[in-house]
Design a protein around this motif. Structure first.
Motif, mmCIF file in Angstrom:
data_model
loop_
_atom_site.group_PDB
_atom_site.id
_atom_site.type_symbol
_atom_site.label_atom_id
_atom_site.label_comp_id
_atom_site.label_asym_id
_atom_site.label_seq_id
_atom_site.Cartn_x
_atom_site.Cartn_y
_atom_site.Cartn_z
ATOM 1 N N GLY A 154 0.800 -1.222 0.000
ATOM 2 C CA GLY A 154 0.000 0.000 0.000
ATOM 3 C C GLY A 154 0.827 1.263 0.000
ATOM 4 N N VAL A 155 2.084 1.175 -0.444
ATOM 5 C CA VAL A 155 2.975 2.341 -0.462
ATOM 6 C C VAL A 155 2.738 3.153 -1.734
ATOM 7 C CG1 VAL A 155 5.378 3.108 -0.525
ATOM 8 C CG2 VAL A 155 4.723 1.152 0.904
ATOM 9 N N PRO A 156 2.527 4.481 -1.612
ATOM 10 C CA PRO A 156 2.335 5.317 -2.802
ATOM 11 C C PRO A 156 3.676 5.773 -3.387
ATOM 12 C CG PRO A 156 1.893 6.598 -0.820
ATOM 13 C CD PRO A 156 2.290 5.224 -0.365
ATOM 14 N N TYR A 157 3.848 5.539 -4.672
ATOM 15 C CA TYR A 157 5.071 5.940 -5.371
ATOM 16 C C TYR A 157 4.751 7.087 -6.321
ATOM 17 C CZ TYR A 157 7.430 1.804 -3.577
ATOM 18 O OH TYR A 157 7.999 0.859 -2.750
ATOM 19 N N LEU A 158 5.475 8.178 -6.162
ATOM 20 C CA LEU A 158 5.241 9.372 -6.971
ATOM 21 C C LEU A 158 5.749 9.154 -8.390
ATOM 22 C CD1 LEU A 158 4.199 12.332 -6.551
ATOM 23 C CD2 LEU A 158 6.603 12.981 -6.294
ATOM 24 N N THR A 159 4.893 9.376 -9.378
ATOM 25 C CA THR A 159 5.309 9.221 -10.772
ATOM 26 C C THR A 159 5.427 10.556 -11.491
ATOM 27 O OG1 THR A 159 2.994 8.833 -11.422
ATOM 28 C CG2 THR A 159 4.355 6.900 -10.971
ATOM 29 N N ASP A 160 4.963 11.614 -10.877
ATOM 30 C CA ASP A 160 5.105 12.958 -11.442
ATOM 31 C C ASP A 160 4.964 13.961 -10.304
ATOM 32 O OD1 ASP A 160 5.171 15.067 -13.480
ATOM 33 O OD2 ASP A 160 3.066 15.357 -12.969
ATOM 34 N N GLY A 161 5.837 14.974 -10.289
ATOM 35 C CA GLY A 161 5.714 16.011 -9.272
ATOM 36 C C GLY A 161 6.839 16.040 -8.254
ATOM 37 N N HIS A 162 7.984 15.450 -8.590
ATOM 38 C CA HIS A 162 9.084 15.406 -7.626
ATOM 39 C C HIS A 162 9.577 16.804 -7.236
ATOM 40 C CE1 HIS A 162 9.067 11.282 -9.129
ATOM 41 N NE2 HIS A 162 9.742 10.938 -8.048
ATOM 42 N N HIS A 163 9.654 17.720 -8.196
ATOM 43 C CA HIS A 163 10.126 19.070 -7.879
ATOM 44 C C HIS A 163 9.113 19.816 -7.008
ATOM 45 C CE1 HIS A 163 12.455 18.051 -11.530
ATOM 46 N NE2 HIS A 163 13.406 18.735 -10.926
ATOM 47 N N THR A 164 7.855 19.687 -7.354
ATOM 48 C CA THR A 164 6.812 20.387 -6.593
ATOM 49 C C THR A 164 6.747 19.873 -5.162
ATOM 50 O OG1 THR A 164 5.502 20.828 -8.573
ATOM 51 C CG2 THR A 164 4.336 20.848 -6.464
ATOM 52 N N LEU A 165 6.715 18.552 -4.984
ATOM 53 C CA LEU A 165 6.612 18.007 -3.629
ATOM 54 C C LEU A 165 7.876 18.273 -2.817
ATOM 55 C CD1 LEU A 165 4.049 16.666 -4.791
ATOM 56 C CD2 LEU A 165 4.556 14.701 -3.331
ATOM 57 N N THR A 166 9.038 18.261 -3.478
ATOM 58 C CA THR A 166 10.272 18.593 -2.764
ATOM 59 C C THR A 166 10.229 20.040 -2.279
ATOM 60 O OG1 THR A 166 11.568 16.997 -4.045
ATOM 61 C CG2 THR A 166 12.787 18.759 -2.944
ATOM 62 N N SER A 167 9.714 20.935 -3.112
ATOM 63 C CA SER A 167 9.599 22.343 -2.720
ATOM 64 C C SER A 167 8.646 22.497 -1.537
ATOM 65 C CB SER A 167 9.110 23.177 -3.904
ATOM 66 O OG SER A 167 10.005 23.079 -4.999
ATOM 67 N N PHE A 168 7.518 21.790 -1.577
ATOM 68 C CA PHE A 168 6.581 21.840 -0.453
ATOM 69 C C PHE A 168 7.219 21.250 0.807
ATOM 70 C CE2 PHE A 168 2.678 21.544 -3.480
ATOM 71 C CZ PHE A 168 2.798 22.889 -3.762
#
Length: 209
Positions: A154-168
């Motif tokens: 049930g682990v969520p793996y990010l497939t798009d948005g690494h820069h945005t989530l890192t900034s947040f």
């Protein structure tokens, strides 16, 4: 009464187990969602009993609200200039409404920021508003949302948005507990780790280099 409910619940779980086992030898078309069979009866389980499922019950197309610290990356590196640019703009606050609220609203499927009170913070969604309220999303506002695939456990793996989530994650009013909705593109939680990563590579949902 309690014993009857427990017996009924055990019967349902047993049926799910039997059906799941019997399906193992039947050739069927690949489902859009391959979540744990327990998800079928999760609402019937006593409080806390399904806590070990993680995000296994998330369905493809779902807008999944979660702390960004729960998400795993699928690429080994970032363009840090882009992250630093975002963080600098968030800090300078040169925009009429701080750009971080625009970025959060867009990533959350709510288009852009409509207003922000003095002292508004990302970790306090009641301190700012977006142009599209939750529940009134459209295909156009959902399209820019960042995406995840649900993997084993049930682990969520990010497939798009690494820069945005890192900034947040790095901004002062963000961090790992900051909530954001992510669009689920697939639930592969029933696959083994080996098969999961093979599927991720085949779908080009992971970048290893």
């Amino acid at each position: 009464m309690a014993s009857r409910r427990r017996a009924a619940l055990l019967g349902i779980l047993a049926l799910v187990s039997v059906v799941s086992t019997s399906m193992g030898g039947v050739a069927t078309a690949g489902p859009a969602r391959t979540a744990s069979p327990l998800c079928q009866v999760a609402d019937l389980l006593p409080s806390g009993s399904s806590s070990g499922l993680g995000y296994q019950c998330a369905e493809a197309g779902e807008l999944l609200d979660l702390p960004i610290g729960d998400v795993r990356a699928t690429q080994p590196s970032l363009g840090y200039d882009e992250v630093y640019y975002k963080l600098g703009r968030y800090t300078l606050g040169k925009d009429e409404i701080n750009k971080k609220f625009d970025d959060w609203c867009e990533a959350n499927g709510q288009e852009e920021a409509a207003s922000a009170s003095p002292g508004a913070r990302l970790d306090n969604p009641s301190s700012f508003t977006c142009t599209v309220p939750v529940g009134q999303e459209t295909p156009d506002t959902i399209a820019p949302m960042k995406t995840v695939v649900i993997g084993p456990g049930g682990v969520p793996y990010l497939t798009d948005g690494h820069h945005t989530l890192t900034s947040f994650y790095e901004t002062a009013d963000g961090g790992p507990n900051l909530h954001l909705r992510l669009r689920v593109v697939a639930n592969l939680s029933d696959l083994s780790p080996t098969d999961f990563w093979a599927r991720m590579k085949a779908e080009k949902w992971v970048w290893n280099y």
